[in-house]
Design a protein around this motif. Structure first.
Motif, PDB file in Angstrom:
ATOM      1  N   PHE A 191       0.815  -1.090  -0.056  1.00  0.00           N
ATOM      2  CA  PHE A 191      -0.034  -0.189   0.039  1.00  0.00           C
ATOM      3  C   PHE A 191       0.912   1.227   0.045  1.00  0.00           C
ATOM      4  N   ASP A 192       2.153   1.112   0.289  1.00  0.00           N
ATOM      5  CA  ASP A 192       3.106   2.308   0.289  1.00  0.00           C
ATOM      6  C   ASP A 192       4.009   2.471  -1.048  1.00  0.00           C
ATOM      7  N   GLN A 193       3.495   1.481  -1.965  1.00  0.00           N
ATOM      8  CA  GLN A 193       4.172   1.637  -3.270  1.00  0.00           C
ATOM      9  C   GLN A 193       3.427   2.637  -4.157  1.00  0.00           C
ATOM     10  N   PRO A 194       4.144   2.982  -5.442  1.00  0.00           N
ATOM     11  CA  PRO A 194       3.387   3.871  -6.073  1.00  0.00           C
ATOM     12  C   PRO A 194       2.180   3.432  -7.063  1.00  0.00           C
ATOM     13  N   VAL A 195       1.232   3.898  -7.324  1.00  0.00           N
ATOM     14  CA  VAL A 195       0.005   3.455  -8.125  1.00  0.00           C
ATOM     15  C   VAL A 195       0.779   3.111  -9.495  1.00  0.00           C
ATOM     16  N   GLU A 196       0.337   1.835  -9.996  1.00  0.00           N
ATOM     17  CA  GLU A 196       0.592   1.481 -11.271  1.00  0.00           C
ATOM     18  C   GLU A 196      -0.700   2.079 -12.267  1.00  0.00           C
ATOM     19  N   GLY A 203      -3.192  -3.640 -24.023  1.00  0.00           N
ATOM     20  CA  GLY A 203      -2.819  -2.785 -22.877  1.00  0.00           C
ATOM     21  C   GLY A 203      -1.252  -2.601 -22.627  1.00  0.00           C
ATOM     22  N   TYR A 204      -1.064  -1.291 -21.979  1.00  0.00           N
ATOM     23  CA  TYR A 204       0.424  -0.746 -22.010  1.00  0.00           C
ATOM     24  C   TYR A 204       0.435  -0.219 -20.723  1.00  0.00           C
ATOM     25  N   TYR A 205       1.741  -0.244 -20.136  1.00  0.00           N
ATOM     26  CA  TYR A 205       1.939   0.457 -18.765  1.00  0.00           C
ATOM     27  C   TYR A 205       2.053   1.923 -19.254  1.00  0.00           C
ATOM     28  N   GLY A 206       1.430   2.977 -18.496  1.00  0.00           N
ATOM     29  CA  GLY A 206       1.912   4.380 -18.527  1.00  0.00           C
ATOM     30  C   GLY A 206       0.796   5.125 -18.330  1.00  0.00           C
ATOM     31  N   ASP A 223      -6.867   6.203  -4.521  1.00  0.00           N
ATOM     32  CA  ASP A 223      -7.753   7.106  -3.941  1.00  0.00           C
ATOM     33  C   ASP A 223      -7.915   6.929  -2.308  1.00  0.00           C
ATOM     34  N   PRO A 224      -6.851   7.671  -1.654  1.00  0.00           N
ATOM     35  CA  PRO A 224      -6.835   7.278  -0.220  1.00  0.00           C
ATOM     36  C   PRO A 224      -8.128   7.690   0.719  1.00  0.00           C
ATOM     37  N   ASN A 225      -9.082   8.564  -0.085  1.00  0.00           N
ATOM     38  CA  ASN A 225     -10.353   8.839   0.576  1.00  0.00           C
ATOM     39  C   ASN A 225     -11.099   7.633   0.627  1.00  0.00           C
ATOM     40  N   ALA A 226     -11.020   6.576  -0.106  1.00  0.00           N
ATOM     41  CA  ALA A 226     -11.774   5.468   0.063  1.00  0.00           C
ATOM     42  C   ALA A 226     -11.562   4.598   1.384  1.00  0.00           C
ATOM     43  N   ILE A 227     -10.482   4.938   1.925  1.00  0.00           N
ATOM     44  CA  ILE A 227     -10.140   4.342   3.365  1.00  0.00           C
ATOM     45  C   ILE A 227     -11.257   4.833   4.057  1.00  0.00           C
ATOM     46  N   ASN A 228     -11.662   5.988   4.033  1.00  0.00           N
ATOM     47  CA  ASN A 228     -12.558   6.506   4.927  1.00  0.00           C
ATOM     48  C   ASN A 228     -14.272   5.949   5.020  1.00  0.00           C
ATOM     49  N   TYR A 229     -14.295   5.282   3.741  1.00  0.00           N
ATOM     50  CA  TYR A 229     -15.775   4.781   3.848  1.00  0.00           C
ATOM     51  C   TYR A 229     -15.581   3.200   4.403  1.00  0.00           C
ATOM     52  N   TRP A 230     -14.428   2.745   4.636  1.00  0.00           N
ATOM     53  CA  TRP A 230     -14.180   1.433   5.168  1.00  0.00           C
ATOM     54  C   TRP A 230     -14.552   1.221   6.515  1.00  0.00           C
ATOM     55  N   ASN A 231     -15.334   0.058   6.892  1.00  0.00           N
ATOM     56  CA  ASN A 231     -15.293  -0.444   8.467  1.00  0.00           C
ATOM     57  C   ASN A 231     -15.193  -1.871   8.271  1.00  0.00           C
ATOM     58  N   ILE A 232     -15.148  -2.534   9.506  1.00  0.00           N
ATOM     59  CA  ILE A 232     -15.002  -3.816   9.200  1.00  0.00           C
ATOM     60  C   ILE A 232     -16.345  -4.485   8.778  1.00  0.00           C
ATOM     61  N   ASP A 233     -17.600  -3.842   9.092  1.00  0.00           N
ATOM     62  CA  ASP A 233     -18.834  -4.466   8.414  1.00  0.00           C
ATOM     63  C   ASP A 233     -19.151  -3.964   6.871  1.00  0.00           C
ATOM     64  N   HIS A 279       1.151  -7.120  -4.213  1.00  0.00           N
ATOM     65  CA  HIS A 279       2.378  -7.559  -3.719  1.00  0.00           C
ATOM     66  C   HIS A 279       2.862  -8.668  -5.047  1.00  0.00           C
ATOM     67  N   HIS A 280       2.071  -9.123  -5.686  1.00  0.00           N
ATOM     68  CA  HIS A 280       2.419 -10.052  -6.533  1.00  0.00           C
ATOM     69  C   HIS A 280       2.328  -9.604  -7.953  1.00  0.00           C
ATOM     70  N   PHE A 281       1.542  -8.557  -8.249  1.00  0.00           N
ATOM     71  CA  PHE A 281       1.057  -8.388  -9.561  1.00  0.00           C
ATOM     72  C   PHE A 281       1.114  -6.637  -9.789  1.00  0.00           C
ATOM     73  N   ARG A 282       1.724  -6.377 -11.160  1.00  0.00           N
ATOM     74  CA  ARG A 282       1.697  -4.783 -11.370  1.00  0.00           C
ATOM     75  C   ARG A 282       0.359  -4.177 -11.470  1.00  0.00           C
ATOM     76  N   GLY A 283      -0.301  -3.929 -10.527  1.00  0.00           N
ATOM     77  CA  GLY A 283      -1.765  -3.581 -10.661  1.00  0.00           C
ATOM     78  C   GLY A 283      -2.255  -3.083  -9.241  1.00  0.00           C
ATOM     79  N   GLU A 284      -3.513  -2.523  -9.074  1.00  0.00           N
ATOM     80  CA  GLU A 284      -4.018  -2.129  -8.028  1.00  0.00           C
ATOM     81  C   GLU A 284      -4.679  -3.166  -7.143  1.00  0.00           C
ATOM     82  N   GLY A 285      -4.877  -4.335  -7.851  1.00  0.00           N
ATOM     83  CA  GLY A 285      -5.812  -5.201  -7.185  1.00  0.00           C
ATOM     84  C   GLY A 285      -7.294  -5.716  -7.804  1.00  0.00           C
ATOM     85  N   HIS A 286      -7.446  -6.716  -7.691  1.00  0.00           N
ATOM     86  CA  HIS A 286      -8.637  -7.107  -8.245  1.00  0.00           C
ATOM     87  C   HIS A 286      -9.189  -8.457  -8.061  1.00  0.00           C
TER      88      HIS A 286
END
Ligand code: SAM
Length: 463
Positions: free
Chosen positions: A26-31, A60-63, A184-194, A280-287
């Motif tokens: 989560f501290d790595q730059p966005v792809e 697809g291309y990185y960039g 989008d670090p704002n997305a963290i504000n919506y998060w709660n355990i439920d 942490h395995h894949f060059r992307g944000e996660g899916h």
């Protein structure tokens, strides 16, 4: 990045030894990534670098995309986060099929699906939120998609109209967005355990509607941009349990893609056929994504008339689905004869008029009672005794499709999209397709050495 303590603890428990690496990602730059648009591309981009292809995506291309570039404004490229690209690859519709993108804005998956469809068949692109649906329609226009209808509906209101109708359905579900935290670090504000469990309730509702609309032998692709098992494997386990005709489809995975985790749901080994993309395995944000095949037997006709409940009847906008008057048809045919090399490309039986706007539908669909943004490709508007082409028509064709082409220099493009009048030594009169190199950028009207600017006001740019 400051992650919620409950989030950290949850993934420490789920991932064990791997958690530290996952949390550090989560501290790595966005792809960032982008795709080339095969509906338009003719071998040349103006300012995007194709040196770093994405191996699992054919376009697809990185960039990073420059939003104020010719490539972006004319729909030659589409900005998309690399992990999201795999959803389109998995869905892979064929030209001629009926395809639904149920949660579609801003249009990343829709434009990917259209890339496979080659302007044939029908792509129904739906978004429940009206503001977002308008952005979706703009992206559909820019990408030059001829076979799309943009709806603004809740999935349940579409069920009766499209019962067992679609060959391919993509549900890129609204989710807790844990894969968006870096972007989008704002997305963290919506998060709660439920929150994941709440999102899962909504996802099940959307999928119930999707299942009503899936044809026998159809393919359903489900995806989220979150890591939460409640919204990922547990949703697929629920689907398999509720709909015994569904089975898991196989997905080709590269080394950096993880299998779905049966142990995070009901233990069904089939769930490992799903895909997890971990940052942490894949060059992307996660899916997360899964492909499901409907093995139901074909017992119901594909197309049915709209059946609206009383409640829905009240809400539904009255939509006039008019055929063209003789005068309108003549105006269109005169325009097409002057403007297009093949004036019959948009066949008469596929044309509809709504409030003086002329649209083309690849497969005729009755949209009465449904809310929509675009009932098809907008060809233009009837104004008194003339026809004015729409930007969508220009965007949906290639330079070689036009009789009257006005090539402009790359330096003049910024003047054109700013709304300026251009000068030219061309001798045609009337409507022209303004183009830079092999890319159409919009309409103009030529008279005595000047090109009057018809680039839509809402799209104009200041540099
Ligand atoms: C993950 S986003 C879609 C991204 C899009 N597929 C793309 O690739 O650009 C999920 C979308 O679902 C929409 N949505 C929210 N609630 C919904 C519901 N109940 N039914 C259908 N869609 C919903 C959201 O407005 C949002 O645009």
């Amino acid at each position: 990045m400051q992650l919620p303590v409950e989030f950290i603890n949850k993934y420490k428990q789920l991932l064990g030894n791997e958690a530290a690496e996952f949390l550090a990602s989560f501290d790595q730059p966005v792809e960032k990534g982008f795709r080339i648009n095969p509906l338009k591309y003719q071998g040349q981009l103006h300012e995007h670098d194709t040196a770093h292809p994405i191996d699992y995506s054919q376009w697809g291309y990185y960039g990073k995309v420059n939003g104020k570039s010719i490539d972006h404004q004319s729909g030659l490229v589409y900005s998309q986060e690399p992990s999201a690209m795999l959803v389109g690859e998995i869905a892979r519709p064929k030209p001629g099929q009926k395809v639904l993108d149920l949660c579609a804005a801003p249009g990343g998956k829709t434009t990917y699906l259209a890339s496979f469809m080659d302007q044939e068949g029908l792509l129904v692109s739906n978004e429940i939120n009206r503001g977002r649906a308008k952005i979706l329609a703009e992206n559909v226009e820019r990408f030059g998609i001829q076979n799309a209808i943009v709806l603004n509906e809740s999935p349940d209101r579409m069920e009766s109209r499209f019962e067992k109708y679609f060959d391919v359905i993509v549900v890129d579900a609204p989710c807790s967005g844990e894969g968006m935290f870096r972007k989008d670090p704002n997305a963290i504000n919506y998060w709660n355990i439920d929150y994941p469990a709440e999102c899962a309730n909504r996802q099940r509702e959307i999928l119930k509607s999707a299942m009503q609309m899936l044809a026998p032998n159809g393919t359903l692709v489900y995806s989220t941009c979150t890591f939460a098992p409640e919204e990922d494997e547990q949703i697929i386990a629920w689907l398999l349990d509720q709909y015994p005709t569904l089975s898991m489809g196989t997905v080709t995975k590269t080394d950096s893609m993880d299998d779905g985790r049966p142990d995070w749901a009901d233990g069904n080994p089939e769930l490992s056929k799903a895909v997890r993309l971990f940052p942490h395995h894949f060059r992307g944000e996660g899916h997360f994504m899964a492909k499901l095949i409907n093995n139901a037997i074909d017992d119901v006709p594909a197309e049915r008339p709209v059946k609206l409940s009383k409640k829905n009847k009240k809400k539904a906008k009255k939509v006039p689905t008019d055929s063209l008057s003789k005068a309108q048809l003549q105006l269109w045919q005169d325009f097409a004869a002057n403007f297009l090399k093949n004036p019959d490309y948009f066949e008469e039986k596929h044309l509809i008029v709504q409030k003086d706007h002329l649209y083309y539908q690849t497969i005729p669909v009755d949209l009465s009672g449904l809310r929509y943004i675009k009932p098809g490709l907008e060809l233009g508007t009837f104004k008194k005794n003339r026809f004015e082409p729409n930007q969508s028509l220009l965007m949906a064709l290639k330079t070689t499709d036009f009789k009257q082409l006005a090539p402009i220099a790359e330096e003049d493009w910024s003047k054109y999209v700013h709304g300026d009048v251009l000068t030219t030594n061309l001798s045609y009169k009337g409507w022209v397709a303004v183009a830079v190199d092999n890319t159409v950028v919009g309409p103009g009207k030529l008279s005595q050495g000047t090109i009057k600017n018809f680039y839509p006001k809402g799209l104009r740019l200041n540099f």
